[in-house]
Design a protein around this motif. Structure first.
Motif, PDB file in Angstrom:
ATOM      1  N   ARG A 136       0.789  -0.930   0.060  1.00  0.00           N
ATOM      2  CA  ARG A 136       0.110   0.090  -0.083  1.00  0.00           C
ATOM      3  C   ARG A 136       0.994   1.341  -0.123  1.00  0.00           C
ATOM      4  O   ARG A 136       0.528   2.160  -0.594  1.00  0.00           O
ATOM      5  CB  ARG A 136      -0.968   0.143   1.277  1.00  0.00           C
ATOM      6  CG  ARG A 136      -2.187  -0.853   1.062  1.00  0.00           C
ATOM      7  CD  ARG A 136      -3.068  -0.502   2.236  1.00  0.00           C
ATOM      8  NE  ARG A 136      -2.867  -1.294   3.325  1.00  0.00           N
ATOM      9  CZ  ARG A 136      -2.880  -2.363   3.908  1.00  0.00           C
ATOM     10  NH1 ARG A 136      -3.328  -3.368   2.937  1.00  0.00           N
ATOM     11  NH2 ARG A 136      -2.514  -2.877   5.025  1.00  0.00           N
ATOM     12  N   ARG A 137       1.930   1.208   0.586  1.00  0.00           N
ATOM     13  CA  ARG A 137       2.728   2.524   0.942  1.00  0.00           C
ATOM     14  C   ARG A 137       3.477   2.632  -0.505  1.00  0.00           C
ATOM     15  O   ARG A 137       3.858   3.894  -1.015  1.00  0.00           O
ATOM     16  CB  ARG A 137       3.936   2.300   2.024  1.00  0.00           C
ATOM     17  CG  ARG A 137       3.209   2.414   3.555  1.00  0.00           C
ATOM     18  CD  ARG A 137       4.215   2.679   4.347  1.00  0.00           C
ATOM     19  NE  ARG A 137       5.174   1.283   4.627  1.00  0.00           N
ATOM     20  CZ  ARG A 137       5.175   0.277   5.085  1.00  0.00           C
ATOM     21  NH1 ARG A 137       3.818  -0.067   5.847  1.00  0.00           N
ATOM     22  NH2 ARG A 137       5.991  -0.533   5.179  1.00  0.00           N
ATOM     23  N   THR A 138       3.767   1.466  -1.070  1.00  0.00           N
ATOM     24  CA  THR A 138       4.504   1.638  -2.385  1.00  0.00           C
ATOM     25  C   THR A 138       3.703   2.349  -3.544  1.00  0.00           C
ATOM     26  O   THR A 138       4.203   3.286  -4.287  1.00  0.00           O
ATOM     27  CB  THR A 138       4.734   0.420  -2.786  1.00  0.00           C
ATOM     28  OG1 THR A 138       5.858  -0.264  -1.942  1.00  0.00           O
ATOM     29  CG2 THR A 138       5.568   0.400  -4.393  1.00  0.00           C
ATOM     30  N   VAL A 139       2.346   2.257  -3.512  1.00  0.00           N
ATOM     31  CA  VAL A 139       1.600   2.897  -4.206  1.00  0.00           C
ATOM     32  C   VAL A 139       1.158   4.244  -3.823  1.00  0.00           C
ATOM     33  O   VAL A 139       1.190   5.228  -4.667  1.00  0.00           O
ATOM     34  CB  VAL A 139       0.065   2.114  -4.598  1.00  0.00           C
ATOM     35  CG1 VAL A 139      -0.728   2.649  -5.278  1.00  0.00           C
ATOM     36  CG2 VAL A 139       0.556   0.716  -5.154  1.00  0.00           C
ATOM     37  N   LEU A 140       0.888   4.355  -2.516  1.00  0.00           N
ATOM     38  CA  LEU A 140       0.266   5.816  -1.930  1.00  0.00           C
ATOM     39  C   LEU A 140       1.618   6.741  -1.940  1.00  0.00           C
ATOM     40  O   LEU A 140       1.411   7.926  -1.851  1.00  0.00           O
ATOM     41  CB  LEU A 140      -0.033   5.557  -0.524  1.00  0.00           C
ATOM     42  CG  LEU A 140      -1.341   4.810  -0.583  1.00  0.00           C
ATOM     43  CD1 LEU A 140      -1.855   4.236   1.070  1.00  0.00           C
ATOM     44  CD2 LEU A 140      -2.647   5.444  -1.265  1.00  0.00           C
ATOM     45  N   ASP A 141       2.956   6.321  -1.910  1.00  0.00           N
ATOM     46  CA  ASP A 141       3.806   7.272  -1.745  1.00  0.00           C
ATOM     47  C   ASP A 141       5.072   6.797  -2.890  1.00  0.00           C
ATOM     48  O   ASP A 141       5.999   6.220  -2.848  1.00  0.00           O
ATOM     49  CB  ASP A 141       4.819   6.836  -0.430  1.00  0.00           C
ATOM     50  CG  ASP A 141       5.868   7.583  -0.341  1.00  0.00           C
ATOM     51  OD1 ASP A 141       5.876   8.804  -0.954  1.00  0.00           O
ATOM     52  OD2 ASP A 141       7.020   7.245   0.273  1.00  0.00           O
ATOM     53  N   PRO A 142       4.436   7.563  -4.094  1.00  0.00           N
ATOM     54  CA  PRO A 142       5.261   7.164  -5.397  1.00  0.00           C
ATOM     55  C   PRO A 142       6.730   7.767  -5.203  1.00  0.00           C
ATOM     56  O   PRO A 142       7.734   7.116  -5.927  1.00  0.00           O
ATOM     57  CB  PRO A 142       4.503   7.590  -6.567  1.00  0.00           C
ATOM     58  CG  PRO A 142       3.462   8.502  -5.895  1.00  0.00           C
ATOM     59  CD  PRO A 142       3.213   7.977  -4.402  1.00  0.00           C
TER      60      PRO A 142
END
Length: 199
Positions: free
Chosen positions: A148-154
């Motif tokens: 999720r963080r990978t997607v939410l924090d590009p």
């Protein structure tokens, strides 16, 4: 936190430059430890987790060295070897996709490109999960949250892709140089996660 670091530095009589150079040197040493611990082929997630935890201790001015790294590695490898096995399976699947694209199969280039981008995303999520690993954490939950963080924090994810690119280029030009640079990638993972947490 910043005040505590300043006080700790002042108590030791360390300059800002000396402290930062010491952290840089610790990153390079940690890269060697990560490389050695990754020799088990499927142990690379546990190696990165132990390396990241060591660097978090170092930047928090806590004691810790090789023994603590080994203890963390042993704890991380219990569930981490499965993650390593799945990672190699993903690499094999992408390799098959790329071979299909080269063979000229209809739709092969698209499938190959999607596979490569998915693999990069998985690697970044794995690094982010390793950066926040603790001995009581479950790998499955860590990876789900890291995805999720990978997607939410590009922006943070692109920073890690840049770090991986540096390792690849280092290995291309001077293979032994890639070993200590692994520690810099672990440090970048920790920094990206810290940045995300403060946001």
């Amino acid at each position: 936190m910043a005040e505590a670091r300043v006080k700790a530095r002042a108590a030791r009589g360390e300059s800002v430059f000396a402290e930062r150079f010491a952290v840089f040197a610790e990153c390079l040493l940690t890269g060697v430890w990560i490389a050695v611990a990754s020799l088990g082929v499927v142990t690379y997630p546990a190696a990165f987790a132990a390396g990241a935890r060591h660097l978090r201790r170092r930047t928090a001015h806590e004691n810790g060295g090789w023994r603590e790294f080994v203890a963390d590695f042993r704890a991380a490898v219990r569930g981490g070897w499965v993650v390593g096995l799945v990672g190699w399976a993903a690499v094999a699947a992408v390799w098959v996709d790329v071979q299909a694209a080269r063979a000229g199969i209809p739709g092969g280039p698209l499938v190959g490109a999607v596979g490569v981008f998915a693999l990069i995303g998985l690697v970044v999520a794995g690094l982010r999960a390793s950066a926040v690993w603790t001995p009581d954490a479950a790998w499955r939950a860590l990876l789900a949250q890291a995805g999720r963080r990978t997607v939410l924090d590009p922006a943070g994810s692109f920073l890690l892709v840049g770090g991986l690119t540096v390792v690849a280029v280092s290995a291309w030009f001077v293979a032994p140089l890639a070993v200590p640079v692994l520690g810099a990638v672990a440090a970048a993972s920790v920094a990206v996660e810290e940045r995300y947490r403060h946001r």
